[in-house]
Design a protein around this motif. Sequence first.
Motif, PDB file in Angstrom:
ATOM      1  N   GLU A  44      15.970  -4.083  -4.972  1.00 58.34           N
ATOM      2  CA  GLU A  44      16.355  -2.924  -4.161  1.00 58.34           C
ATOM      3  C   GLU A  44      15.678  -1.655  -4.685  1.00 58.34           C
ATOM      4  OE1 GLU A  44      18.397  -2.722  -1.419  1.00 58.34           O
ATOM      5  OE2 GLU A  44      18.342  -4.918  -1.431  1.00 58.34           O
ATOM      6  N   PRO A  45      15.230  -0.782  -3.787  1.00 58.30           N
ATOM      7  CA  PRO A  45      14.664   0.500  -4.220  1.00 58.30           C
ATOM      8  C   PRO A  45      15.727   1.359  -4.901  1.00 58.30           C
ATOM      9  CG  PRO A  45      14.233   0.093  -1.887  1.00 58.30           C
ATOM     10  CD  PRO A  45      15.169  -0.962  -2.351  1.00 58.30           C
ATOM     11  N   ARG A  46      15.275   2.292  -5.696  1.00 57.93           N
ATOM     12  CA  ARG A  46      16.172   3.235  -6.375  1.00 57.93           C
ATOM     13  C   ARG A  46      15.652   4.646  -6.076  1.00 57.93           C
ATOM     14  NH1 ARG A  46      16.573   1.665 -12.254  1.00 57.93           N
ATOM     15  NH2 ARG A  46      17.644  -0.099 -11.339  1.00 57.93           N
ATOM     16  N   PRO A  47      15.857   5.116  -4.829  1.00 55.29           N
ATOM     17  CA  PRO A  47      15.279   6.406  -4.438  1.00 55.29           C
ATOM     18  C   PRO A  47      15.955   7.586  -5.132  1.00 55.29           C
ATOM     19  CG  PRO A  47      16.688   5.571  -2.696  1.00 55.29           C
ATOM     20  CD  PRO A  47      16.626   4.504  -3.751  1.00 55.29           C
ATOM     21  N   ILE A  48      15.205   8.660  -5.272  1.00 52.33           N
ATOM     22  CA  ILE A  48      15.739   9.897  -5.820  1.00 52.33           C
ATOM     23  C   ILE A  48      16.587  10.591  -4.761  1.00 52.33           C
ATOM     24  CG2 ILE A  48      13.928  10.232  -7.538  1.00 52.33           C
ATOM     25  CD1 ILE A  48      12.445  12.018  -5.584  1.00 52.33           C
ATOM     26  N   SER A  49      17.365  11.573  -5.168  1.00 51.61           N
ATOM     27  CA  SER A  49      18.228  12.302  -4.234  1.00 51.61           C
ATOM     28  C   SER A  49      17.383  13.099  -3.241  1.00 51.61           C
ATOM     29  CB  SER A  49      19.145  13.259  -5.000  1.00 51.61           C
ATOM     30  OG  SER A  49      18.383  14.325  -5.543  1.00 51.61           O
ATOM     31  N   SER A  50      17.985  13.485  -2.140  1.00 46.83           N
ATOM     32  CA  SER A  50      17.244  14.248  -1.128  1.00 46.83           C
ATOM     33  C   SER A  50      16.839  15.624  -1.668  1.00 46.83           C
ATOM     34  CB  SER A  50      18.057  14.378   0.161  1.00 46.83           C
ATOM     35  OG  SER A  50      19.275  15.024  -0.090  1.00 46.83           O
ATOM     36  N   GLN A  63       0.839  -1.205   0.000  1.00 47.26           N
ATOM     37  CA  GLN A  63       0.000   0.000   0.000  1.00 47.26           C
ATOM     38  C   GLN A  63       0.876   1.257   0.000  1.00 47.26           C
ATOM     39  OE1 GLN A  63      -2.731   0.190   3.272  1.00 47.26           O
ATOM     40  NE2 GLN A  63      -3.743   2.028   2.507  1.00 47.26           N
ATOM     41  N   GLN A  64       1.947   1.268   0.777  1.00 49.85           N
ATOM     42  CA  GLN A  64       2.862   2.408   0.820  1.00 49.85           C
ATOM     43  C   GLN A  64       3.574   2.579  -0.519  1.00 49.85           C
ATOM     44  OE1 GLN A  64       5.018   0.909   4.233  1.00 49.85           O
ATOM     45  NE2 GLN A  64       4.303   2.630   5.499  1.00 49.85           N
ATOM     46  N   ILE A  65       3.951   1.478  -1.131  1.00 54.77           N
ATOM     47  CA  ILE A  65       4.618   1.534  -2.431  1.00 54.77           C
ATOM     48  C   ILE A  65       3.673   2.118  -3.483  1.00 54.77           C
ATOM     49  CG2 ILE A  65       5.533   0.129  -4.331  1.00 54.77           C
ATOM     50  CD1 ILE A  65       6.752  -1.719  -2.151  1.00 54.77           C
ATOM     51  N   LYS A  66       2.436   1.649  -3.501  1.00 60.04           N
ATOM     52  CA  LYS A  66       1.474   2.162  -4.465  1.00 60.04           C
ATOM     53  C   LYS A  66       1.192   3.647  -4.239  1.00 60.04           C
ATOM     54  CE  LYS A  66      -0.728  -2.256  -5.305  1.00 60.04           C
ATOM     55  NZ  LYS A  66      -1.925  -3.072  -5.182  1.00 60.04           N
ATOM     56  N   ALA A  67       1.145   4.067  -2.977  1.00 58.76           N
ATOM     57  CA  ALA A  67       0.948   5.485  -2.679  1.00 58.76           C
ATOM     58  C   ALA A  67       2.142   6.308  -3.157  1.00 58.76           C
ATOM     59  CB  ALA A  67       0.726   5.676  -1.175  1.00 58.76           C
ATOM     60  N   ARG A  68       3.349   5.772  -2.995  1.00 59.78           N
ATOM     61  CA  ARG A  68       4.549   6.472  -3.457  1.00 59.78           C
ATOM     62  C   ARG A  68       4.544   6.603  -4.977  1.00 59.78           C
ATOM     63  NH1 ARG A  68       8.362  10.229  -2.486  1.00 59.78           N
ATOM     64  NH2 ARG A  68      10.300   9.717  -3.543  1.00 59.78           N
ATOM     65  N   GLU A 105      12.625   5.857 -10.267  1.00 58.53           N
ATOM     66  CA  GLU A 105      12.150   5.403  -8.955  1.00 58.53           C
ATOM     67  C   GLU A 105      10.769   4.770  -9.086  1.00 58.53           C
ATOM     68  OE1 GLU A 105      10.800   6.753  -4.501  1.00 58.53           O
ATOM     69  OE2 GLU A 105      12.150   8.107  -5.563  1.00 58.53           O
ATOM     70  N   ARG A 106       9.882   5.405  -9.836  1.00 60.00           N
ATOM     71  CA  ARG A 106       8.526   4.850 -10.011  1.00 60.00           C
ATOM     72  C   ARG A 106       8.573   3.438 -10.572  1.00 60.00           C
ATOM     73  NH1 ARG A 106       5.561   7.348 -14.096  1.00 60.00           N
ATOM     74  NH2 ARG A 106       3.778   6.185 -13.365  1.00 60.00           N
ATOM     75  N   PHE A 107       9.339   3.254 -11.639  1.00 61.59           N
ATOM     76  CA  PHE A 107       9.386   1.941 -12.279  1.00 61.59           C
ATOM     77  C   PHE A 107      10.079   0.907 -11.399  1.00 61.59           C
ATOM     78  CE2 PHE A 107       8.443   4.574 -16.001  1.00 61.59           C
ATOM     79  CZ  PHE A 107       7.329   3.886 -16.458  1.00 61.59           C
ATOM     80  N   GLN A 108      11.055   1.337 -10.599  1.00 59.66           N
ATOM     81  CA  GLN A 108      11.694   0.390  -9.679  1.00 59.66           C
ATOM     82  C   GLN A 108      10.693  -0.061  -8.613  1.00 59.66           C
ATOM     83  OE1 GLN A 108      14.357  -1.136 -10.192  1.00 59.66           O
ATOM     84  NE2 GLN A 108      14.818  -2.130  -8.261  1.00 59.66           N
ATOM     85  N   TRP A 109       9.860   0.865  -8.112  1.00 57.88           N
ATOM     86  CA  TRP A 109       8.833   0.459  -7.140  1.00 57.88           C
ATOM     87  C   TRP A 109       7.847  -0.512  -7.773  1.00 57.88           C
ATOM     88  CZ3 TRP A 109      10.013   0.520  -2.440  1.00 57.88           C
ATOM     89  CH2 TRP A 109      10.668   1.583  -1.834  1.00 57.88           C
ATOM     90  N   MET A 110       7.489  -0.286  -9.034  1.00 59.85           N
ATOM     91  CA  MET A 110       6.592  -1.222  -9.722  1.00 59.85           C
ATOM     92  C   MET A 110       7.252  -2.589  -9.838  1.00 59.85           C
ATOM     93  SD  MET A 110       4.986   1.100 -12.701  1.00 59.85           S
ATOM     94  CE  MET A 110       4.966   2.847 -12.380  1.00 59.85           C
ATOM     95  N   HIS A 111       8.534  -2.597 -10.118  1.00 61.15           N
ATOM     96  CA  HIS A 111       9.286  -3.854 -10.188  1.00 61.15           C
ATOM     97  C   HIS A 111       9.287  -4.540  -8.823  1.00 61.15           C
ATOM     98  CE1 HIS A 111      12.308  -6.755 -11.340  1.00 61.15           C
ATOM     99  NE2 HIS A 111      13.136  -6.303 -10.404  1.00 61.15           N
TER     100      HIS A 111
END
Length: 90
Positions: free
Chosen positions: A52-58, A4-9, A38-44
């Motif tokens: 592993e997640p691929r977050p964007i920079s701060s 649910q958190q991933i889909k919200a992100r 990042e979006r496509f990595q969360w879908m993966h």
Amino acid sequence: MNKQQIKARIARLYVALQFCSEKIKTFNAGERICINQERFQWMHILDNPEAEPRPISSDLENKVKNVTNLVMKFHFTPYYEDPFMEEEKS
């Protein structure tokens, strides 16, 4: 993160990109690429939880937060719904 958190992100990043496209240009091309990565990595990760997640920079995350605040301020609704969330409805 749970599903649910991933889909919200994923949805939050999608709306930020749409706001940038339709209202106020905020992200440059490279930033848009990073957000989409990042979006496509969360879908993966939804299909492969060991990935592993691929977050964007701060810095970019702060820009996304600012855009998210603008989305709420202007009650923005994207013209196109997130196509990946459409798949979930089916």
